[in-house]
Design an enzyme around this catalytic site. Structure first.
Site: not given
Ligand code: DQA
Length: 146
Positions: A15-16, A23, A28, A77, A80, A83, A101, A103, A105, A110
């Site tokens: 998501p997102n 964003r 990011y 990835n 959110a 978690h 997996e 990410h 960031s 964080r």
């Molecule tokens: C993320 C890190 C997650 O905590 C966050 O909710 C994201 C992106 C990352 O790629 O750094 O949406 O997965």
């Protein structure tokens, strides 16, 4: 071992991640999801892999992809859902396909709530904090030697 040309890699962006570029660029970066996907396609064609790429904001769609698509490796990835999602964890366990997996960031640098991943202990490896390269290095690592 399978030849690279027979390997299909499923890439799932959670998501997102469709908002990348707009964003929170200080976290990011300024690259878009299309930029990442083009780099992944480039790397995949250099290695001879077939790619299936999907972005979804919906947990159920992600579970459906993990459990219904035909692929040899998964790079995910979960954004959110990393978690929170027992459903995505269970889907990964259910299909038992080698999974990485990623990410963008560094989730350990964080907020506290991002330090817990529901999937890290059921995947083959985790790459976090290297921006677009987190995805590219995951693809580079395939096929896994294990
Ligand atoms: C993320 C890190 C997650 O905590 C966050 O909710 C994201 C992106 C990352 O790629 O750094 O949406 O997965």
């Amino acid at each position: 071992m399978m030849e690279n040309k027979d390997i299909t890699v499923l890439i799932i962006h959670g998501p997102n991640l469709h908002l990348l570029g707009k964003r929170e660029p200080s976290i990011y970066g300024s690259f878009s999801l299309n930029d990442i996907n083009s780099k992944l396609e480039e790397k995949a064609s250099a290695k001879g892999f077939k790619l299936l790429i999907c972005q979804s904001n919906s947990e159920s769609e992600i579970v459906d992809k993990i459990t219904n698509a035909e692929y040899d490796y998964l790079i995910i990835n979960p954004a959110a859902y990393t978690h929170t999602s027992v459903a995505i964890r269970d889907a990964i366990l259910g299909v038992n396909k080698p999974t990485l997996e990623v990410h963008i960031s560094n989730i350990y640098k964080r907020e506290e709530f991002r330090k817990k991943s529901m999937i890290s202990d059921v995947v083959a490896g985790v790459i976090t904090g290297l921006g677009v390269d987190s995805y590219i290095l995951a693809l580079e690592a395939l096929p896994l030697q294990q």
